[in-house]
Design an enzyme around this catalytic site. Structure first.
Site, PDB file in Angstrom:
ATOM      1  CG  HIS A 137      -1.928  -1.065   1.062  1.00  0.00           C
ATOM      2  ND1 HIS A 137      -2.531  -1.855   2.355  1.00  0.00           N
ATOM      3  CD2 HIS A 137      -2.834  -1.513   0.155  1.00  0.00           C
ATOM      4  CE1 HIS A 137      -3.624  -2.566   1.754  1.00  0.00           C
ATOM      5  NE2 HIS A 137      -3.750  -2.436   0.548  1.00  0.00           N
ATOM      6  CD  GLU A 144      -0.593   0.067   4.804  1.00  0.00           C
ATOM      7  OE1 GLU A 144       0.034  -0.986   4.414  1.00  0.00           O
ATOM      8  OE2 GLU A 144      -1.765   0.313   4.749  1.00  0.00           O
ATOM      9  CG  HIS A 186       0.111  -4.286   5.197  1.00  0.00           C
ATOM     10  ND1 HIS A 186      -0.615  -3.732   3.969  1.00  0.00           N
ATOM     11  CD2 HIS A 186       0.447  -5.741   4.541  1.00  0.00           C
ATOM     12  CE1 HIS A 186      -0.516  -4.792   2.984  1.00  0.00           C
ATOM     13  NE2 HIS A 186       0.023  -5.841   3.241  1.00  0.00           N
ATOM     14  CD  GLU A 224      -2.317  -3.879   9.173  1.00  0.00           C
ATOM     15  OE1 GLU A 224      -1.512  -2.719   9.028  1.00  0.00           O
ATOM     16  OE2 GLU A 224      -2.964  -4.509   8.277  1.00  0.00           O
TER      17      GLU A 224
END
Length: 395
Positions: free
Chosen positions: A162, A165, A306, A365
């Protein structure tokens, strides 16, 4: 650092002279037959650079070597055309400089150009790593894989699926830099001796899956696509929140793992800054590159970085193997991140990997807050995920 072989030199001698593990020297010189070295042949010594030095009054090879805790013969090797008995003030000689600290800055935004520069710096300092372009983005930018290690356990990391990110890319590069320094200096990381890991693990890293998207977030749109991208971004010239690739497709919704569910329920029905899964699975070149990488390399485990949430997801539809829970428990212990087995999400790279290969896969994450996370979190995130990085290699 490059040196030229002298009469009687061996790779084993260079290993002792520079205190570098012999396997790293051998792997830094692919195709070199260590049994048939030729005088004048050029080889590479990993973990060192050659630095120019201007001779000052009172200098001698003995004083220079003593001050730098290196062997006089190391100076002789780098300066084979210099007479050490007749150094002249102002004369240029070369000194071996051991890499002992990371070279990367942690306070700069990290686009694809900076990544390419840092990969080249790593390759120059640590020539035992392999770097290859595994494919190209929509805009033709290289998607590069870094590979190292001699083992049978295959571990893969990736970052920047992404665009907003992008901090995951310099985090991965910093982890790699630390690991490489540990290998060439034979220094443990958090008490873990890493040279055996080099022999047991085949490590694959794709630090930036989505270079077009990252550059869009950090540099703005390329002139040829400016109007089209601004229209897709609802008229805004601020692309900081953009997640997708440059065609407006969310790359982590592109994989054939119940892709149809995501297609049906995702709100965007056309290219958008985020969440649009495309018209079909694997329409985007970046997604196809990553699928091909996994298909062509039997990875034993996969970790996709991420942001954000300080948690990681490790299951998919009950298809994950028992090993996944063991790894998840260790990752949770060493990082403080919450282990989440399943969430209502499909079509991600980790989801497809687990479904396709029945091997452990993780979506990690990093950090906490609003994307893009600020660089002020860099050091904290790095320390949190260093344990995950190491335990993924040794368990």
């Amino acid at each position: 650092m490059k040196v030229n072989i002298r009469s009687g030199d061996t790779l084993w001698y260079y290993s002792r002279l520079f205190m570098i593990p012999l396997p790293l020297i051998i792997d830094s010189n692919p195709g070199l037959n260590g049994s048939y070295l030729q005088i004048g042949q050029e080889i590479q010594i990993p973990g060192f650079t050659s630095q120019a030095y201007t001779v000052k009054r009172g200098d001698s090879f003995w004083r220079l070597a003593t001050a730098r805790n290196i062997s006089i013969d190391a100076l002789m090797l780098l300066n084979q055309n210099i007479n050490p008995s007749s150094l002249q003030i102002g004369q240029t000689i070369y000194l071996p400089a051991r890499a002992i600290a990371p070279f990367m800055r942690r306070d700069v935004t990290y686009n694809s150009a900076l990544l390419a520069r840092d990969i080249q710096t790593l390759k120059n300092q640590f020539p035992f790593i392999q770097v290859r372009t595994i494919g190209r983005s929509v805009e033709g930018k290289p998607i590069q894989e870094i590979r190292l290690g001699k083992g049978t356990k295959r571990v893969h990391f990736n970052g920047s699926f992404h665009a907003n990110e992008w901090i995951t890319t310099p985090i991965l590069m910093a982890l790699l830099n630390t690991f490489l320094l540990s290998l060439t200096n034979s220094q443990p990381i958090r008490g873990l001796v890493t040279n055996p890991l080099y022999q047991s693990v085949d490590l694959s890293i794709v630090p930036m899956v989505n270079p077009d998207g990252v550059d869009l977030v950090l540099n703005g749109p390329p002139p040829a696509l400016r109007e089209e991208l601004i229209a897709m971004n609802k008229g805004s010239t601020d692309f900081r929140d953009w997640k997708a690739n440059i065609r407006g497709v969310d790359l982590n919704n592109q994989f054939p793992a119940n892709w149809e569910i995501e297609k049906e329920r995702k709100e965007p029905k056309a290219p958008a800054p985020r969440d649009y899964p495309g018209d079909a699975p694997l329409t985007e070149p970046e997604a196809r590159v990553m699928a091909a990488l996994a298909r062509n390399n039997p990875f034993d485990r996969l970790l996709a970085f991420h942001t954000q949430g300080k948690e990681f997801y490790w299951g998919y539809e009950g298809l994950e193997p028992p090993e996944s829970s063991i790894l998840a428990a260790e990752f949770e212990r060493v990082s403080g991140y919450e282990a989440v087995r399943s969430i209502d999400s499909h079509a991600g790279y980790k989801d497809w990997f687990i479904q396709e290969f029945r091997k452990p896969g993780f979506t990690v994450e990093l950090g906490y807050g609003v994307n893009p996370l600020p660089l002020t979190q860099f050091n904290e995130i790095y320390e949190e995920v260093l344990g995950i990085f190491l335990s993924s290699l040794y368990i």
